[in-house]
Design an enzyme around this catalytic site. Structure first.
Site, mmCIF file in Angstrom:
data_model
loop_
_atom_site.group_PDB
_atom_site.id
_atom_site.type_symbol
_atom_site.label_atom_id
_atom_site.label_comp_id
_atom_site.label_asym_id
_atom_site.label_seq_id
_atom_site.Cartn_x
_atom_site.Cartn_y
_atom_site.Cartn_z
ATOM 1 N N TRP A 183 157.723 56.609 54.216
ATOM 2 C CA TRP A 183 157.983 58.433 55.268
ATOM 3 C C TRP A 183 157.009 59.058 55.706
ATOM 4 O O TRP A 183 157.776 60.247 56.387
ATOM 5 C CB TRP A 183 157.839 58.840 53.326
ATOM 6 N N TRP B 171 159.244 65.273 51.751
ATOM 7 C CA TRP B 171 159.066 63.496 52.095
ATOM 8 C C TRP B 171 159.153 62.855 51.222
ATOM 9 O O TRP B 171 159.911 61.252 50.826
ATOM 10 C CB TRP B 171 158.577 63.824 53.601
ATOM 11 N N TRP C 139 156.924 48.155 52.659
ATOM 12 C CA TRP C 139 156.988 49.083 53.853
ATOM 13 C C TRP C 139 157.630 47.973 55.210
ATOM 14 O O TRP C 139 156.991 47.350 54.940
ATOM 15 C CB TRP C 139 156.673 50.675 54.353
ATOM 16 N N ASN D 130 169.378 71.849 55.302
ATOM 17 C CA ASN D 130 169.001 70.678 54.841
ATOM 18 C C ASN D 130 169.494 69.761 53.609
ATOM 19 O O ASN D 130 168.818 68.211 53.739
ATOM 20 C CB ASN D 130 168.417 71.821 53.560
ATOM 21 N N TRP E 187 161.321 76.520 45.098
ATOM 22 C CA TRP E 187 161.087 75.513 45.342
ATOM 23 C C TRP E 187 159.437 75.707 47.050
ATOM 24 O O TRP E 187 159.011 74.076 46.978
ATOM 25 C CB TRP E 187 162.188 74.546 46.237
ATOM 26 N N GLU F 8 165.726 78.512 45.767
ATOM 27 C CA GLU F 8 165.181 78.137 46.677
ATOM 28 C C GLU F 8 163.755 78.673 47.541
ATOM 29 O O GLU F 8 162.701 77.650 47.554
ATOM 30 C CB GLU F 8 166.279 77.905 48.076
#
Length: 470
Positions: free
Chosen positions: A355, A378, A302, A337, A274, A271
DNA sequence: TGAAATGTTGGGGCG
DNA sequence: ACGCCCCAACATTTC
Protein backbone atom coordinates in the site's frame (compact mmCIF):
# COMPACT_ATOMS: atom_id res chain seq x y z
CA UNK A 1 8.41 52.25 15.62
CA UNK A 2 5.57 49.76 15.38
CA UNK A 3 5.11 47.98 18.63
CA UNK A 4 1.97 45.95 18.29
CA UNK A 5 2.79 43.85 15.29
CA UNK A 6 1.56 40.28 15.41
CA UNK A 7 2.52 37.77 12.78
CA UNK A 8 -0.29 35.57 11.52
CA UNK A 9 1.45 32.59 10.03
CA UNK A 10 -0.79 31.12 7.31
CA UNK A 11 -0.36 27.38 6.90
CA UNK A 12 -3.33 25.12 6.14
CA UNK A 13 -5.80 27.95 6.69
CA UNK A 14 -5.65 30.01 3.51
CA UNK A 15 -8.80 31.99 4.24
CA UNK A 16 -10.05 35.08 6.06
CA UNK A 17 -13.46 33.80 7.23
CA UNK A 18 -13.62 31.59 10.31
CA UNK A 19 -9.93 31.92 10.98
CA UNK A 20 -9.43 31.89 14.78
CA UNK A 21 -5.77 32.85 14.72
CA UNK A 22 -6.26 35.69 12.27
CA UNK A 23 -9.26 36.98 14.18
CA UNK A 24 -7.34 36.99 17.43
CA UNK A 25 -4.31 38.63 15.81
CA UNK A 26 -6.54 41.34 14.35
CA UNK A 27 -7.56 42.35 17.84
CA UNK A 28 -3.96 42.85 18.93
CA UNK A 29 -2.95 45.49 16.41
CA UNK A 30 -1.10 45.41 13.12
CA UNK A 31 -0.78 42.06 11.40
CA UNK A 32 2.12 40.82 9.36
CA UNK A 33 0.60 37.99 7.29
CA UNK A 34 3.12 35.44 6.11
CA UNK A 35 3.36 32.07 4.40
CA UNK A 36 6.44 29.86 4.61
CA UNK A 37 7.19 27.09 2.16
CA UNK A 38 8.93 24.59 4.41
CA UNK A 39 10.48 21.73 2.47
CA UNK A 40 13.33 21.38 4.98
CA UNK A 41 11.39 19.83 7.82
CA UNK A 42 8.82 17.85 5.86
CA UNK A 43 11.13 14.94 5.06
CA UNK A 44 9.47 12.47 2.73
CA UNK A 45 6.17 14.28 3.08
CA UNK A 46 7.00 17.54 1.44
CA UNK A 47 4.25 18.72 -0.86
CA UNK A 48 3.57 16.63 -3.94
CA UNK A 49 3.39 18.02 -7.46
CA UNK A 50 -0.35 18.45 -7.68
CA UNK A 51 -0.56 20.06 -4.25
CA UNK A 52 2.10 22.58 -5.20
CA UNK A 53 0.09 23.59 -8.22
CA UNK A 54 -2.98 24.16 -6.08
CA UNK A 55 -1.01 26.01 -3.44
CA UNK A 56 0.37 28.43 -6.02
CA UNK A 57 -3.09 29.59 -7.03
CA UNK A 58 -4.47 29.46 -3.53
CA UNK A 59 -1.72 31.80 -2.34
CA UNK A 60 -2.43 34.15 -5.24
CA UNK A 61 -6.09 34.26 -4.23
CA UNK A 62 -5.23 34.81 -0.59
CA UNK A 63 -2.77 37.55 -1.43
CA UNK A 64 -5.47 39.28 -3.41
CA UNK A 65 -7.85 39.18 -0.43
CA UNK A 66 -5.01 40.63 1.64
CA UNK A 67 -4.56 43.49 -0.83
CA UNK A 68 -1.18 42.20 -1.89
CA UNK A 69 0.22 42.30 1.63
CA UNK A 70 1.03 38.58 2.03
CA UNK A 71 4.74 37.99 2.56
CA UNK A 72 6.10 34.65 1.44
CA UNK A 73 9.27 32.83 2.44
CA UNK A 74 11.11 29.62 1.71
CA UNK A 75 13.06 27.72 4.31
CA UNK A 76 13.10 26.78 7.96
CA UNK A 77 10.29 28.62 9.77
CA UNK A 78 12.18 28.81 13.05
CA UNK A 79 14.97 30.87 11.52
CA UNK A 80 12.63 32.95 9.39
CA UNK A 81 10.37 33.82 12.32
CA UNK A 82 13.28 34.75 14.59
CA UNK A 83 14.81 36.95 11.89
CA UNK A 84 11.47 38.61 11.27
CA UNK A 85 10.98 39.24 14.95
CA UNK A 86 14.35 40.90 15.25
CA UNK A 87 13.80 43.16 12.27
CA UNK A 88 10.25 44.18 13.04
CA UNK A 89 9.75 44.32 16.77
CA UNK A 90 7.19 41.54 16.75
CA UNK A 91 4.98 41.06 19.74
CA UNK A 92 3.62 37.66 18.91
CA UNK A 93 3.30 34.88 16.36
CA UNK A 94 -0.12 33.26 15.94
CA UNK A 95 -1.15 30.29 13.88
CA UNK A 96 -3.78 27.60 13.45
CA UNK A 97 -2.63 24.12 14.36
CA UNK A 98 -1.60 21.36 11.96
CA UNK A 99 -1.55 17.71 12.90
CA UNK A 100 1.20 16.03 10.88
CA UNK A 101 3.80 14.59 13.27
CA UNK A 102 6.65 16.52 11.65
CA UNK A 103 4.74 19.77 11.95
CA UNK A 104 3.79 19.14 15.56
CA UNK A 105 7.43 18.58 16.45
CA UNK A 106 8.56 21.61 14.52
CA UNK A 107 5.90 23.91 15.95
CA UNK A 108 6.51 22.84 19.54
CA UNK A 109 10.14 23.78 19.18
CA UNK A 110 9.29 27.09 17.57
CA UNK A 111 6.92 27.90 20.41
CA UNK A 112 9.71 27.36 22.92
CA UNK A 113 12.24 29.40 21.01
CA UNK A 114 9.82 32.30 20.58
CA UNK A 115 8.76 32.30 24.20
CA UNK A 116 12.40 32.28 25.26
CA UNK A 117 12.68 35.59 23.40
CA UNK A 118 9.60 36.98 25.06
CA UNK A 119 7.51 36.71 21.95
CA UNK A 120 3.98 35.39 22.40
CA UNK A 121 3.36 32.19 20.47
CA UNK A 122 -0.29 31.21 20.24
CA UNK A 123 -1.90 28.38 18.36
CA UNK A 124 -5.57 27.86 17.59
CA UNK A 125 -7.90 25.21 16.21
CA UNK A 126 -8.76 26.21 12.67
CA UNK A 127 -8.81 22.85 10.89
CA UNK A 128 -10.75 20.32 12.92
CA UNK A 129 -14.23 20.14 14.44
CA UNK A 130 -12.93 18.31 17.50
CA UNK A 131 -9.37 18.25 18.79
CA UNK A 132 -7.89 14.73 18.77
CA UNK A 133 -6.88 14.97 22.42
CA UNK A 134 -10.45 15.84 23.43
CA UNK A 135 -12.08 12.80 21.84
CA UNK A 136 -11.09 9.80 23.93
CA UNK A 137 -12.74 6.71 25.33
CA UNK A 138 -13.72 6.59 28.98
CA UNK A 139 -10.42 4.95 29.84
CA UNK A 140 -8.54 7.84 28.29
CA UNK A 141 -7.31 5.95 25.22
CA UNK A 142 -8.12 6.96 21.64
CA UNK A 143 -10.93 5.35 19.69
CA UNK A 144 -9.85 2.89 17.04
CA UNK A 145 -13.25 2.19 15.53
CA UNK A 146 -15.08 4.80 13.53
CA UNK A 147 -18.69 4.36 14.62
CA UNK A 148 -18.19 4.76 18.38
CA UNK A 149 -15.59 7.46 17.70
CA UNK A 150 -18.10 9.46 15.72
CA UNK A 151 -21.31 8.69 17.63
CA UNK A 152 -20.09 8.75 21.21
CA UNK A 153 -16.84 10.62 20.86
CA UNK A 154 -17.90 13.43 18.55
CA UNK A 155 -21.66 13.77 18.24
CA UNK A 156 -22.38 13.53 21.94
CA UNK A 157 -19.49 15.84 22.87
CA UNK A 158 -19.64 19.62 22.92
CA UNK A 159 -20.71 20.96 19.53
CA UNK A 160 -17.96 22.38 17.32
CA UNK A 161 -17.20 26.09 17.31
CA UNK A 162 -19.63 28.06 15.17
CA UNK A 163 -17.86 29.88 12.34
CA UNK A 164 -16.33 33.27 12.95
CA UNK A 165 -17.01 36.22 10.70
CA UNK A 166 -14.31 37.74 8.58
CA UNK A 167 -12.31 40.18 10.75
CA UNK A 168 -13.91 43.59 10.21
CA UNK A 169 -10.71 45.49 10.06
CA UNK A 170 -7.30 44.16 9.17
CA UNK A 171 -4.41 46.49 9.77
CA UNK A 172 -1.97 44.78 7.45
CA UNK A 173 1.68 45.45 7.80
CA UNK A 174 4.32 44.74 5.15
CA UNK A 175 7.48 42.88 6.02
CA UNK A 176 9.90 45.22 4.30
CA UNK A 177 12.84 42.88 4.29
CA UNK A 178 11.24 40.33 2.06
CA UNK A 179 11.57 40.44 -1.69
CA UNK A 180 10.14 37.07 -2.62
CA UNK A 181 6.93 36.77 -4.63
CA UNK A 182 4.60 33.80 -4.86
CA UNK A 183 6.04 33.01 -8.26
CA UNK A 184 9.49 32.77 -6.68
CA UNK A 185 8.28 29.82 -4.64
CA UNK A 186 8.46 27.89 -7.93
CA UNK A 187 5.40 25.83 -7.08
CA UNK A 188 4.34 25.29 -10.67
CA UNK A 189 5.81 22.21 -12.31
CA UNK A 190 8.52 22.77 -14.91
CA UNK A 191 6.76 20.63 -17.46
CA UNK A 192 3.37 21.67 -18.73
CA UNK A 193 1.50 18.90 -16.97
CA UNK A 194 -0.51 21.37 -14.91
CA UNK A 195 -2.33 22.79 -17.94
CA UNK A 196 -4.74 19.88 -18.01
CA UNK A 197 -5.71 20.47 -14.38
CA UNK A 198 -6.81 24.04 -14.95
CA UNK A 199 -10.25 23.57 -16.52
CA UNK A 200 -11.39 21.40 -13.62
CA UNK A 201 -10.84 23.78 -10.71
CA UNK A 202 -11.51 27.23 -9.33
CA UNK A 203 -9.13 27.84 -6.49
CA UNK A 204 -9.42 30.09 -3.45
CA UNK A 205 -11.65 30.96 -0.55
CA UNK A 206 -14.48 32.50 -2.58
CA UNK A 207 -14.62 29.53 -4.94
CA UNK A 208 -14.74 27.16 -1.99
CA UNK A 209 -17.70 28.94 -0.46
CA UNK A 210 -19.48 29.08 -3.77
CA UNK A 211 -18.89 25.40 -4.32
CA UNK A 212 -20.28 24.57 -0.88
CA UNK A 213 -23.42 26.59 -1.54
CA UNK A 214 -23.92 24.92 -4.89
CA UNK A 215 -23.43 21.49 -3.40
CA UNK A 216 -25.98 22.11 -0.67
CA UNK A 217 -28.48 23.60 -3.06
CA UNK A 218 -28.20 21.06 -5.87
CA UNK A 219 -26.79 17.79 -4.66
CA UNK A 220 -27.10 17.31 -0.91
CA UNK A 221 -30.60 15.97 -1.42
CA UNK A 222 -29.40 12.94 -3.37
CA UNK A 223 -26.05 12.55 -1.62
CA UNK A 224 -26.54 9.17 0.01
CA UNK A 225 -27.31 7.37 -3.22
CA UNK A 226 -25.64 9.68 -5.69
CA UNK A 227 -22.23 9.53 -4.04
CA UNK A 228 -21.80 5.98 -5.30
CA UNK A 229 -21.94 6.90 -8.97
CA UNK A 230 -18.73 8.47 -10.22
CA UNK A 231 -20.33 9.72 -13.43
CA UNK A 232 -22.67 11.98 -11.47
CA UNK A 233 -21.25 14.99 -9.75
CA UNK A 234 -23.13 14.17 -6.56
CA UNK A 235 -20.18 14.67 -4.26
CA UNK A 236 -19.00 18.03 -3.01
CA UNK A 237 -15.43 17.93 -4.35
CA UNK A 238 -14.50 20.21 -1.45
CA UNK A 239 -11.55 18.06 -0.36
CA UNK A 240 -8.71 20.20 -1.79
CA UNK A 241 -10.34 23.36 -0.46
CA UNK A 242 -10.64 21.75 2.96
CA UNK A 243 -7.09 20.49 2.84
CA UNK A 244 -5.64 23.93 2.23
CA UNK A 245 -8.08 25.51 4.62
CA UNK A 246 -9.75 27.72 2.04
CA UNK A 247 -12.85 26.69 3.90
CA UNK A 248 -13.06 25.32 7.43
CA UNK A 249 -14.85 22.14 8.44
CA UNK A 250 -16.90 24.33 10.78
CA UNK A 251 -18.20 26.41 7.89
CA UNK A 252 -19.16 23.24 6.03
CA UNK A 253 -20.68 21.58 9.09
CA UNK A 254 -22.96 24.43 10.04
CA UNK A 255 -23.94 25.37 6.51
CA UNK A 256 -25.07 21.80 5.92
CA UNK A 257 -26.83 21.64 9.28
CA UNK A 258 -29.08 24.52 8.30
CA UNK A 259 -30.95 22.06 6.10
CA UNK A 260 -33.66 19.57 6.87
CA UNK A 261 -32.21 16.61 8.72
CA UNK A 262 -32.30 13.65 6.38
CA UNK A 263 -30.26 10.51 5.72
CA UNK A 264 -28.48 12.41 2.97
CA UNK A 265 -27.42 15.11 5.38
CA UNK A 266 -26.32 12.62 8.03
CA UNK A 267 -24.26 10.74 5.49
CA UNK A 268 -22.51 13.82 4.32
CA UNK A 269 -21.73 14.90 7.87
CA UNK A 270 -20.39 11.45 8.67
CA UNK A 271 -17.94 11.88 5.80
CA UNK A 272 -16.72 14.96 7.63
CA UNK A 273 -16.51 12.60 10.59
CA UNK A 274 -14.16 10.32 8.66
CA UNK A 275 -11.91 13.29 8.07
CA UNK A 276 -11.85 13.94 11.80
CA UNK A 277 -11.24 10.26 12.51
CA UNK A 278 -8.24 10.14 10.17
CA UNK A 279 -6.71 13.16 11.84
CA UNK A 280 -7.32 11.64 15.24
CA UNK A 281 -5.62 8.40 14.16
CA UNK A 282 -2.63 10.30 12.81
CA UNK A 283 -2.34 12.31 16.00
CA UNK A 284 -2.53 9.33 18.31
CA UNK A 285 -0.61 6.95 16.02
CA UNK A 286 2.03 9.16 14.40
CA UNK A 287 3.55 6.15 12.65
CA UNK A 288 0.32 5.76 10.63
CA UNK A 289 1.92 6.83 7.32
CA UNK A 290 4.59 4.11 7.54
CA UNK A 291 3.62 1.25 9.83
CA UNK A 292 0.71 -1.15 9.65
CA UNK A 293 -1.55 -0.51 12.61
CA UNK A 294 -2.19 -4.26 12.67
CA UNK A 295 1.32 -5.56 13.12
CA UNK A 296 0.49 -8.99 11.79
CA UNK A 297 0.58 -7.37 8.36
CA UNK A 298 4.30 -6.77 8.85
CA UNK A 299 4.99 -10.18 7.35
CA UNK A 300 2.47 -10.00 4.56
CA UNK A 301 4.04 -11.46 1.40
CA UNK A 302 3.92 -8.37 -0.84
CA UNK A 303 5.24 -8.72 -4.36
CA UNK A 304 7.71 -6.51 -6.20
CA UNK A 305 6.67 -5.76 -9.76
CA UNK A 306 7.63 -2.41 -11.23
CA UNK A 307 5.93 -3.24 -14.50
CA UNK A 308 2.58 -3.79 -12.81
CA UNK A 309 3.05 -0.70 -10.67
CA UNK A 310 3.70 1.40 -13.75
CA UNK A 311 0.63 0.02 -15.51
CA UNK A 312 -1.44 0.88 -12.47
CA UNK A 313 -0.04 4.42 -12.21
CA UNK A 314 -0.65 5.12 -15.89
CA UNK A 315 -4.09 3.57 -16.07
CA UNK A 316 -3.02 0.74 -18.34
CA UNK A 317 -4.05 -2.33 -16.39
CA UNK A 318 -6.56 -3.52 -18.96
CA UNK A 319 -9.32 -3.26 -16.34
CA UNK A 320 -11.45 -0.36 -17.56
CA UNK A 321 -12.79 1.02 -14.27
CA UNK A 322 -9.34 0.92 -12.68
CA UNK A 323 -7.82 2.62 -15.70
CA UNK A 324 -10.53 5.26 -15.74
CA UNK A 325 -9.87 6.09 -12.11
CA UNK A 326 -6.12 6.31 -12.50
CA UNK A 327 -6.50 8.50 -15.56
CA UNK A 328 -9.00 10.73 -13.80
CA UNK A 329 -6.37 11.19 -11.11
CA UNK A 330 -3.67 12.07 -13.58
CA UNK A 331 -5.81 14.36 -15.68
CA UNK A 332 -7.75 16.19 -12.99
CA UNK A 333 -5.77 15.77 -9.74
CA UNK A 334 -8.81 14.10 -8.20
CA UNK A 335 -10.52 10.74 -8.07
CA UNK A 336 -14.06 9.91 -7.04
CA UNK A 337 -14.05 8.12 -3.70
CA UNK A 338 -15.73 4.94 -4.84
CA UNK A 339 -13.12 4.58 -7.55
CA UNK A 340 -10.35 5.27 -5.02
CA UNK A 341 -11.53 2.17 -3.19
CA UNK A 342 -11.60 0.14 -6.39
CA UNK A 343 -8.11 1.12 -7.60
CA UNK A 344 -6.76 0.72 -4.06
CA UNK A 345 -8.17 -2.76 -3.68
CA UNK A 346 -6.81 -3.64 -7.12
CA UNK A 347 -3.27 -2.51 -6.29
CA UNK A 348 -3.09 -4.12 -2.89
CA UNK A 349 -5.08 -7.28 -3.50
CA UNK A 350 -5.12 -8.17 -7.17
CA UNK A 351 -1.55 -7.00 -7.78
CA UNK A 352 -0.33 -7.74 -4.24
CA UNK A 353 1.76 -4.56 -4.22
CA UNK A 354 2.44 -2.76 -0.93
CA UNK A 355 0.00 0.00 0.00
CA UNK A 356 2.98 2.37 0.38
CA UNK A 357 3.22 2.47 -3.42
CA UNK A 358 -0.36 3.63 -3.63
CA UNK A 359 0.03 6.10 -0.81
CA UNK A 360 3.07 7.66 -2.50
CA UNK A 361 1.45 7.94 -5.90
CA UNK A 362 -1.69 9.50 -4.46
CA UNK A 363 0.46 11.86 -2.41
CA UNK A 364 2.06 13.20 -5.54
CA UNK A 365 -0.99 13.26 -7.81
CA UNK A 366 -3.90 14.27 -5.60
CA UNK A 367 -4.79 17.92 -5.18
CA UNK A 368 -6.34 16.98 -1.84
CA UNK A 369 -3.28 14.95 -0.75
CA UNK A 370 -3.47 15.00 3.01
CA UNK A 371 -1.26 12.92 5.26
CA UNK A 372 -4.03 11.88 7.63
CA UNK A 373 -6.68 11.04 5.06
CA UNK A 374 -4.27 9.43 2.63
CA UNK A 375 -2.51 7.12 5.06
CA UNK A 376 -5.69 6.23 6.94
CA UNK A 377 -7.41 5.54 3.62
CA UNK A 378 -4.69 3.23 2.38
CA UNK A 379 -4.50 1.35 5.66
CA UNK A 380 -8.26 0.98 5.49
CA UNK A 381 -8.32 -0.48 1.99
CA UNK A 382 -5.28 -2.68 2.62
CA UNK A 383 -7.01 -4.11 5.66
CA UNK A 384 -4.12 -3.34 8.01
CA UNK A 385 -5.67 -0.27 9.63
CA UNK A 386 -7.35 0.00 13.00
CA UNK A 387 -10.93 -0.12 11.78
CA UNK A 388 -10.19 -1.42 8.32
CA UNK A 389 -12.11 -3.20 5.63
CA UNK A 390 -11.60 -6.92 6.31
CA UNK A 391 -8.86 -8.16 4.05
CA UNK A 392 -11.17 -10.57 2.25
CA UNK A 393 -13.31 -7.73 1.00
CA UNK A 394 -11.86 -7.66 -2.47
CA UNK A 395 -13.52 -5.36 -4.96
CA UNK A 396 -14.17 -6.77 -8.39
CA UNK A 397 -13.58 -3.84 -10.77
CA UNK A 398 -15.84 -5.47 -13.33
CA UNK A 399 -18.79 -5.88 -10.96
CA UNK A 400 -18.19 -2.44 -9.47
CA UNK A 401 -18.31 -0.94 -12.95
CA UNK A 402 -21.57 -2.66 -13.81
CA UNK A 403 -23.13 -1.58 -10.54
CA UNK A 404 -21.92 1.98 -10.22
CA UNK A 405 -21.21 3.07 -13.77
CA UNK A 406 -23.95 1.10 -15.54
CA UNK A 407 -23.93 3.17 -18.72
CA UNK A 408 -20.16 3.45 -18.72
CA UNK A 409 -20.37 7.23 -18.80
CA UNK A 410 -17.53 7.71 -16.32
CA UNK A 411 -15.36 4.94 -17.71
CA UNK A 412 -15.72 6.10 -21.30
CA UNK A 413 -14.97 9.68 -20.32
CA UNK A 414 -11.49 8.70 -19.19
CA UNK A 415 -10.91 5.64 -21.37
CA UNK A 416 -12.20 6.96 -24.70
CA UNK A 417 -10.73 4.09 -26.67
CA UNK A 418 -13.60 1.98 -25.30
CA UNK A 419 -16.25 4.51 -26.31
CA UNK A 420 -17.95 2.15 -28.75
CA UNK A 421 -17.97 -0.89 -26.49
CA UNK A 422 -21.46 -2.13 -25.55
CA UNK A 423 -22.21 -1.98 -21.82
CA UNK A 424 -22.27 -5.74 -21.57
CA UNK A 425 -18.54 -6.02 -22.28
CA UNK A 426 -17.27 -2.57 -21.32
CA UNK A 427 -15.82 -3.75 -18.04
CA UNK A 428 -14.55 -7.12 -19.26
CA UNK A 429 -13.48 -6.56 -22.86
CA UNK A 430 -11.30 -9.67 -22.73
CA UNK A 431 -14.45 -11.76 -22.64
CA UNK A 432 -16.08 -10.05 -25.60
CA UNK A 433 -16.53 -12.02 -28.82
CA UNK A 434 -14.13 -10.98 -31.58
CA UNK A 435 -16.95 -9.52 -33.60
CA UNK A 436 -17.99 -7.14 -30.85
CA UNK A 437 -14.42 -5.99 -30.30
CA UNK A 438 -14.06 -5.43 -34.02
CA UNK A 439 -17.22 -3.37 -34.24
CA UNK A 440 -16.05 -1.25 -31.32
CA UNK A 441 -12.68 -0.71 -32.96
CA UNK A 442 -10.87 -2.31 -30.03
CA UNK A 443 -7.84 -4.55 -30.43
CA UNK A 444 -6.68 -5.79 -27.05
CA UNK A 445 -2.96 -5.38 -26.58
CA UNK A 446 -2.87 -2.70 -29.26
CA UNK A 447 -5.21 0.21 -28.67
CA UNK A 448 -6.31 -0.96 -25.24
CA UNK A 449 -4.22 -3.17 -22.93
CA UNK A 450 -4.95 -6.81 -22.36
CA UNK A 451 -5.65 -7.40 -18.64
CA UNK A 452 -2.42 -7.60 -16.64
CA UNK A 453 -3.94 -10.03 -14.13
CA UNK A 454 -6.74 -12.53 -14.06
CA UNK A 455 -9.33 -11.33 -11.57
CA UNK A 456 -10.41 -14.75 -10.40
CA UNK A 457 -6.94 -16.19 -9.93
CA UNK A 458 -5.50 -13.06 -8.33
CA UNK A 459 -8.38 -12.98 -5.89
CA UNK A 460 -7.63 -16.53 -4.77
CA UNK A 461 -3.91 -15.67 -4.60
CA UNK A 462 -4.70 -12.68 -2.36
CA UNK A 463 -6.81 -14.79 -0.02
CA UNK A 464 -3.98 -17.33 0.22
CA UNK A 465 -1.47 -14.58 0.96
CA UNK A 466 -3.79 -13.29 3.67
CA UNK A 467 -4.05 -16.75 5.21
CA UNK A 468 -0.27 -17.13 5.20
CA UNK A 469 0.12 -14.27 7.72
CA UNK A 470 0.63 -15.28 11.31
C1' DT B 1 -18.06 1.37 1.94
C1' DG B 2 -17.70 -6.98 -1.46
C1' DA B 3 -17.93 -11.13 -3.96
C1' DA B 4 -18.43 -15.93 -4.54
C1' DA B 5 -20.17 -20.12 -2.87
C1' DT B 6 -23.75 -22.42 -0.92
C1' DG B 7 -28.48 -23.01 0.68
C1' DT B 8 -33.54 -22.31 0.26
C1' DT B 9 -37.81 -21.50 -1.93
C1' DG B 10 -41.33 -21.53 -5.22
C1' DG B 11 -43.27 -21.60 -9.84
C1' DG B 12 -43.77 -24.02 -14.09
C1' DG B 13 -43.02 -27.84 -17.35
C1' DC B 14 -43.60 -32.45 -17.77
C1' DG B 15 -44.57 -37.37 -17.32
C1' DA C 1 -53.86 -34.26 -9.47
C1' DC C 2 -49.25 -35.28 -8.17
C1' DG C 3 -44.32 -35.82 -7.77
C1' DC C 4 -40.19 -34.74 -9.85
C1' DC C 5 -36.87 -31.86 -11.91
C1' DC C 6 -35.02 -27.53 -13.26
C1' DC C 7 -33.72 -23.11 -12.34
C1' DA C 8 -34.29 -18.36 -11.29
C1' DA C 9 -34.57 -15.43 -7.39
C1' DC C 10 -33.44 -14.53 -3.06
C1' DA C 11 -31.05 -15.50 1.53
C1' DT C 12 -27.14 -17.02 4.15
C1' DT C 13 -22.33 -18.26 4.82
C1' DT C 14 -17.79 -18.13 3.77
C1' DC C 15 -13.63 -16.11 2.27
Amino acid sequence: MNKNIVIHWFRQDLRLYDNPSLTEAAQQGAILPIYILDDDNAGEHKLGGASRWWLHYSLLALNKSLKGKLSVYIGDPEKILIDLAEENNIEGVYWNRCYEPWRIGRDKKIKKVLEAQNIKAKSFNGSLLWEPWDVLKKDGTPYKVFTPYYRKGCLSAIAPRTPLAEPKYLNLYDGHSNKLTIVDLKLLPAINWNKQLEPHWDIGEMSAQYKLEKFIYNRLENYKRGRDFPALSSVSRLSPHLHFGEISPNQVWYAVKLNKETDDLDHFLSEMGWREFSHSLLYHFPELPRNNLQTKFDNFPWLQNTKHLRCWQRGETGHPLVDAGMRELWQTGYMHNRVRMVVGSFLVKNLLLHWHHGEKWFWDCLLDANLANNSAGWQWIAGCGADAAPYFRIFNPCTQGQKFDPDGEYTKRFVPELKEMPSKYLFNPWEAPDKILQNAGVTLGENYPAPIVNLKLSRVRALDAFKSMK
